[in-house]
Design a protein around this motif. Structure first.
Motif, PDB file in Angstrom:
ATOM      1  N   TRP A   1       0.847  -1.188   0.000  1.00 13.27           N
ATOM      2  CA  TRP A   1       0.000   0.000   0.000  1.00 13.27           C
ATOM      3  C   TRP A   1       0.886   1.243   0.000  1.00 13.27           C
ATOM      4  CZ3 TRP A   1      -4.306  -0.388   4.314  1.00 13.27           C
ATOM      5  CH2 TRP A   1      -5.146  -1.483   4.041  1.00 13.27           C
ATOM      6  N   GLN A   2       0.480   2.222  -0.791  1.00 12.93           N
ATOM      7  CA  GLN A   2       1.188   3.497  -0.769  1.00 12.93           C
ATOM      8  C   GLN A   2       0.240   4.615  -1.194  1.00 12.93           C
ATOM      9  OE1 GLN A   2       4.504   5.228  -3.574  1.00 12.93           O
ATOM     10  NE2 GLN A   2       5.505   3.917  -2.035  1.00 12.93           N
ATOM     11  N   SER A   3       0.277   5.705  -0.450  1.00 14.12           N
ATOM     12  CA  SER A   3      -0.517   6.886  -0.796  1.00 14.12           C
ATOM     13  C   SER A   3       0.220   7.674  -1.869  1.00 14.12           C
ATOM     14  CB  SER A   3      -0.744   7.756   0.449  1.00 14.12           C
ATOM     15  OG  SER A   3      -1.435   8.932   0.102  1.00 14.12           O
ATOM     16  N   GLN A   4      -0.458   7.860  -3.017  1.00 17.33           N
ATOM     17  CA  GLN A   4       0.124   8.618  -4.126  1.00 17.33           C
ATOM     18  C   GLN A   4      -0.905   9.629  -4.598  1.00 17.33           C
ATOM     19  OE1 GLN A   4       1.144   5.567  -7.025  1.00 17.33           O
ATOM     20  NE2 GLN A   4       3.090   5.108  -6.020  1.00 17.33           N
ATOM     21  N   SER A   5      -0.624  10.914  -4.359  1.00 14.71           N
ATOM     22  CA  SER A   5      -1.553  11.988  -4.731  1.00 14.71           C
ATOM     23  C   SER A   5      -2.952  11.706  -4.169  1.00 14.71           C
ATOM     24  CB  SER A   5      -1.612  12.153  -6.260  1.00 14.71           C
ATOM     25  OG  SER A   5      -0.343  12.455  -6.784  1.00 14.71           O
ATOM     26  N   SER A   6      -2.985  11.290  -2.896  1.00 16.14           N
ATOM     27  CA  SER A   6      -4.206  11.017  -2.132  1.00 16.14           C
ATOM     28  C   SER A   6      -4.918   9.738  -2.554  1.00 16.14           C
ATOM     29  CB  SER A   6      -5.199  12.188  -2.217  1.00 16.14           C
ATOM     30  OG  SER A   6      -4.661  13.337  -1.593  1.00 16.14           O
ATOM     31  N   LEU A   7      -4.377   8.984  -3.502  1.00 14.91           N
ATOM     32  CA  LEU A   7      -4.968   7.709  -3.905  1.00 14.91           C
ATOM     33  C   LEU A   7      -4.122   6.563  -3.374  1.00 14.91           C
ATOM     34  CD1 LEU A   7      -5.867   8.505  -7.621  1.00 14.91           C
ATOM     35  CD2 LEU A   7      -7.394   8.548  -5.631  1.00 14.91           C
ATOM     36  N   LEU A   8      -4.789   5.429  -3.067  1.00 11.43           N
ATOM     37  CA  LEU A   8      -4.068   4.268  -2.564  1.00 11.43           C
ATOM     38  C   LEU A   8      -3.705   3.360  -3.732  1.00 11.43           C
ATOM     39  CD1 LEU A   8      -2.993   2.731  -0.115  1.00 11.43           C
ATOM     40  CD2 LEU A   8      -5.210   1.566   0.037  1.00 11.43           C
ATOM     41  N   ASN A   9      -2.415   3.161  -3.933  1.00  8.62           N
ATOM     42  CA  ASN A   9      -1.911   2.310  -5.002  1.00  8.62           C
ATOM     43  C   ASN A   9      -1.027   1.216  -4.422  1.00  8.62           C
ATOM     44  OD1 ASN A   9      -3.216   3.756  -7.089  1.00  8.62           O
ATOM     45  ND2 ASN A   9      -1.593   5.294  -7.070  1.00  8.62           N
ATOM     46  N   LEU A  10      -0.469   0.391  -5.291  1.00 14.07           N
ATOM     47  CA  LEU A  10       0.296  -0.772  -4.857  1.00 14.07           C
ATOM     48  C   LEU A  10       1.615  -0.865  -5.625  1.00 14.07           C
ATOM     49  CD1 LEU A  10      -0.404  -3.169  -2.823  1.00 14.07           C
ATOM     50  CD2 LEU A  10      -0.802  -4.541  -4.865  1.00 14.07           C
TER      51      LEU A  10
ATOM     52  N   ASP B   1      -2.837   8.084   7.140  1.00 16.37           N
ATOM     53  CA  ASP B   1      -1.537   8.212   6.477  1.00 16.37           C
ATOM     54  C   ASP B   1      -0.637   9.138   7.298  1.00 16.37           C
ATOM     55  OD1 ASP B   1      -2.349  10.810   5.929  1.00 16.37           O
ATOM     56  OD2 ASP B   1      -2.516  10.505   3.763  1.00 16.37           O
ATOM     57  N   ALA B   2       0.541   9.459   6.749  1.00 16.86           N
ATOM     58  CA  ALA B   2       1.542  10.212   7.510  1.00 16.86           C
ATOM     59  C   ALA B   2       1.099  11.619   7.847  1.00 16.86           C
ATOM     60  CB  ALA B   2       2.860  10.245   6.728  1.00 16.86           C
ATOM     61  N   VAL B   3       0.127  12.178   7.098  1.00 12.43           N
ATOM     62  CA  VAL B   3      -0.325  13.556   7.379  1.00 12.43           C
ATOM     63  C   VAL B   3      -1.675  13.569   8.084  1.00 12.43           C
ATOM     64  CG1 VAL B   3       0.999  14.525   5.470  1.00 12.43           C
ATOM     65  CG2 VAL B   3      -1.366  13.780   5.068  1.00 12.43           C
ATOM     66  N   GLY B   4      -2.155  12.410   8.532  1.00 14.69           N
ATOM     67  CA  GLY B   4      -3.366  12.358   9.340  1.00 14.69           C
ATOM     68  C   GLY B   4      -4.655  12.166   8.568  1.00 14.69           C
ATOM     69  N   LYS B   5      -4.569  11.982   7.257  1.00 12.90           N
ATOM     70  CA  LYS B   5      -5.780  11.730   6.480  1.00 12.90           C
ATOM     71  C   LYS B   5      -6.154  10.249   6.571  1.00 12.90           C
ATOM     72  CE  LYS B   5      -5.147  15.504   3.168  1.00 12.90           C
ATOM     73  NZ  LYS B   5      -5.034  15.864   1.727  1.00 12.90           N
ATOM     74  N   TYR B   6      -7.438   9.976   6.411  1.00 14.95           N
ATOM     75  CA  TYR B   6      -7.950   8.619   6.570  1.00 14.95           C
ATOM     76  C   TYR B   6      -8.200   7.945   5.225  1.00 14.95           C
ATOM     77  CZ  TYR B   6      -8.790   9.239  11.580  1.00 14.95           C
ATOM     78  OH  TYR B   6      -8.640   9.436  12.927  1.00 14.95           O
TER      79      TYR B   6
ATOM     80  N   SER C   1       4.187   4.709   2.513  1.00 17.39           N
ATOM     81  CA  SER C   1       3.784   3.305   2.611  1.00 17.39           C
ATOM     82  C   SER C   1       3.616   2.866   4.064  1.00 17.39           C
ATOM     83  CB  SER C   1       4.822   2.408   1.927  1.00 17.39           C
ATOM     84  OG  SER C   1       4.983   2.762   0.568  1.00 17.39           O
ATOM     85  N   THR C   2       3.532   3.819   4.957  1.00 17.46           N
ATOM     86  CA  THR C   2       3.384   3.545   6.385  1.00 17.46           C
ATOM     87  C   THR C   2       2.085   4.167   6.887  1.00 17.46           C
ATOM     88  OG1 THR C   2       5.774   3.455   6.739  1.00 17.46           O
ATOM     89  CG2 THR C   2       4.407   3.916   8.668  1.00 17.46           C
ATOM     90  N   PHE C   3       1.321   3.404   7.661  1.00 20.27           N
ATOM     91  CA  PHE C   3      -0.003   3.843   8.090  1.00 20.27           C
ATOM     92  C   PHE C   3      -0.225   3.518   9.561  1.00 20.27           C
ATOM     93  CE2 PHE C   3       0.067   2.537   3.689  1.00 20.27           C
ATOM     94  CZ  PHE C   3      -0.378   3.681   3.045  1.00 20.27           C
ATOM     95  N   THR C   4      -0.997   4.365  10.210  1.00 21.94           N
ATOM     96  CA  THR C   4      -1.375   4.119  11.597  1.00 21.94           C
ATOM     97  C   THR C   4      -2.713   3.408  11.636  1.00 21.94           C
ATOM     98  OG1 THR C   4      -0.204   6.119  12.319  1.00 21.94           O
ATOM     99  CG2 THR C   4      -1.813   5.176  13.843  1.00 21.94           C
ATOM    100  N   VAL C   5      -2.738   2.273  12.305  1.00 16.95           N
ATOM    101  CA  VAL C   5      -3.967   1.480  12.445  1.00 16.95           C
ATOM    102  C   VAL C   5      -4.700   1.972  13.686  1.00 16.95           C
ATOM    103  CG1 VAL C   5      -4.931  -0.836  12.669  1.00 16.95           C
ATOM    104  CG2 VAL C   5      -2.783  -0.488  11.415  1.00 16.95           C
ATOM    105  N   VAL C   6      -5.961   2.345  13.542  1.00 17.67           N
ATOM    106  CA  VAL C   6      -6.760   2.828  14.673  1.00 17.67           C
ATOM    107  C   VAL C   6      -8.107   2.109  14.685  1.00 17.67           C
ATOM    108  CG1 VAL C   6      -5.640   5.088  14.687  1.00 17.67           C
ATOM    109  CG2 VAL C   6      -7.734   4.752  13.345  1.00 17.67           C
TER     110      VAL C   6
ATOM    111  N   ALA D   1      -9.249  14.116   4.640  1.00 15.90           N
ATOM    112  CA  ALA D   1      -9.396  14.579   6.020  1.00 15.90           C
ATOM    113  C   ALA D   1     -10.773  14.194   6.538  1.00 15.90           C
ATOM    114  CB  ALA D   1      -9.203  16.089   6.085  1.00 15.90           C
ATOM    115  N   ASN D   2     -10.834  13.805   7.793  1.00 16.15           N
ATOM    116  CA  ASN D   2     -12.102  13.423   8.414  1.00 16.15           C
ATOM    117  C   ASN D   2     -12.987  14.647   8.544  1.00 16.15           C
ATOM    118  OD1 ASN D   2     -14.178  12.405   9.950  1.00 16.15           O
ATOM    119  ND2 ASN D   2     -12.894  11.764  11.675  1.00 16.15           N
ATOM    120  N   ASP D   3     -14.157  14.635   7.915  1.00 15.69           N
ATOM    121  CA  ASP D   3     -15.065  15.783   7.994  1.00 15.69           C
ATOM    122  C   ASP D   3     -16.090  15.638   9.111  1.00 15.69           C
ATOM    123  OD1 ASP D   3     -16.902  13.932   7.059  1.00 15.69           O
ATOM    124  OD2 ASP D   3     -17.131  14.844   5.073  1.00 15.69           O
TER     125      ASP D   3
END
Length: 464
Positions: A338-347, A380-385, A362-367, A397-399
């Motif tokens: 998994w990797q965030s690329q321009s806000s999209l999840l790719n592989l 992701d690394a900047v706090g977006k879900y 490619s690093t994510f926090t599991v909550v 971003a969580n609305d």
């Protein structure tokens, strides 16, 4: 997919009988552990799994039943073929439930459509896979011709009931649903049959669920060929039929309805499209007022006939720690993550020689899941879900809305290989995070091994 079979089949009173008849059924889900097991409307805790079990007779053979199980109520896998063959007669329309003594019980139709059928059969199992014949019970109705499709119903007071469709010799193809109530915990003695008032004759395959103090009946009108809807404040009625014709969009020539409550609180109905040989499911999230378009069940459609579902929470499910960082490796392309690329999840391919920015992406926090704490959400690394939008996996971003919370919550299901996990969409049950062309989307399972592999991911030590 059309909600109406292209070529209607004859009525049950003629050729339908030769296509394997699927008569009445009933069940209570929610509070009563006897029928729904221990699972209610919540994702299973870490280390546990939801298990749905069906025990259908076969389109090709009404002398035996298979056992199938699923963790999502869509992708049913064979647990044991020919799991139970009665010592005599047939087994059709088998209904399964788990009793408070820990054993599973079947009740079933004992004869083919051609023969008079005044008995219903009973069998017991300690593990769902190995069954022991108990007895055949003669339903005590005067002038009885046929007793079909007995179905378990455990009421909120713990009473165990069987709902069975019966006809008499003066009109052997006009069925009425009756209630039998167990008078002992061994399920060997039964009260006198009581007809369900208000549903009336010429309704068959009556299936009941209870929510609160209301009994909801789904019953096939044998003349119109539609599944109708009725409610009552008592199990035996009187029921008021309030929805008729194609009220739910399922089409006509449908029968054998059976319901189960999903992990996210929605209700799923299964029914047999006997005109086209397809088993369908459809979901509701507004207490049965509206339903999703009917969808064919993969794997068992065309093989399984007339089943009910027992739902349980069992041990042995996937475990994933929360409030830690992880990377997620493809189960079938192990160099890709998994990797965030321009806000999209790719592989893409990620390795030790990848740059710092790639590793961070490619690093994510599991909550804990935003919509269900037993589920999972990913930052992701900047706090977006991670959430799905137009079925594409992306980061936003969580609305704070309920919709966002559901879009960003996933239920962990066991993956295709050891250590791997599949992530099912919380608000689109049966849809999974799945890679295609190395992009992550939320797609409906088709029951194939390839889909299971493409939707399996292994949590590993974070790249950053």
């Amino acid at each position: 997919m059309s909600t109406r079979p292209p070529t209607p089949s004859p009525s049950r009173r003629s050729m339908l009988r030769a296509l394997a008849v699927l008569p009445a059924s009933a069940v209570l889900l929610g509070e009563a552990p006897g029928l729904s097991g221990t699972a209610l409307a919540a994702a299973p805790p870490s280390g546990s799994a939801t298990r749905y079990t069906i025990v259908p007779f076969l389109n090709s053979n009404d002398g035996t039943v298979n056992v199938y199980q699923s963790d999502d109520a869509v992708d049913f896998r064979l647990a044991r073929s020919s799991a139970y063959t009665p010592p005599s007669n047939r087994i059709r329309d088998a209904s399964v439930f788990k009793h408070t003594n820990g054993s599973y019980y079947l009740t079933y139709t004992t004869h083919t459509w051609q023969d008079p059928s005044t008995t219903i059969g009973f069998a017991r199992s300690s593990d769902r896979l190995n069954w022991t014949f108990l007895y055949d019970y003669t339903v005590p109705i005067a002038n009885l011709s046929r007793a079909w499709a007995p179905e378990w119903f455990v009421d909120s007071d713990g009473s165990v009931n069987v709902i069975v469709s019966c006809s008499t010799a003066n009109d052997e193809w006009i069925f009425t649903p009756y209630r039998l109530k167990a008078t002992n915990s061994a399920l060997t003695a039964w009260s006198s049959p009581v007809a369900l008032s208000g549903i009336g004759a010429n309704h068959i395959d009556t299936y009941i669920v209870r929510t609160g103090s209301t009994y909801h009946a789904f019953t096939k009108n044998e003349t119109a060929k539609y599944i109708e809807y009725a409610t009552a404040s008592s199990l035996t009625g009187p029921y008021t039929i309030s929805r008729t014709s194609d009220w739910a969009g399922w089409g006509s020539y449908r029968e054998g309805p059976a319901l189960v409550q999903l992990d996210n609180g929605g209700w799923r109905i299964f029914f047999d499209g006997y005109g086209d040989g397809t088993y369908y499911y459809s979901d509701s999230y507004d207490t049965f007022a509206t339903w999703s378009a009917p969808t064919a069940l993969p794997v068992v459609s065309g093989t399984a006939r007339h089943f009910t579902v027992v739902k349980e929470t069992v041990s042995g499910g996937p475990s994933l720690a929360r409030n830690v960082t992880r990377s997620f490796q493809s189960g079938n392309f192990p160099t890709r993550y998994w990797q965030s690329q321009s806000s999209l999840l790719n592989l893409p391919v990620v390795s030790g020689s990848s740059g710092t920015a790639e590793k961070q992406a490619s690093t994510f926090t599991v909550v804990a899941g935003l919509a269900d704490a037993n589920g999972y959400s990913f930052r992701d690394a900047v706090g977006k879900y991670l959430r799905h939008w137009d079925f594409r996996a992306r980061f936003d971003a969580n609305d704070g809305t309920t919709t966002f919370a559901k879009d960003a919550t996933f239920i962990a299901r066991t993956g295709s290989a050891s250590g791997s996990i599949r992530f099912e969409s919380y608000n689109y049950p049966g849809y999974y995070l799945r890679h295609y062309d190395y992009q992550l989307r939320v797609e409906r399972t088709n029951g194939t091994d390839l889909f299971r592999q493409d939707s399996s991911f292994v949590p590993v030590t974070a790249w950053a």
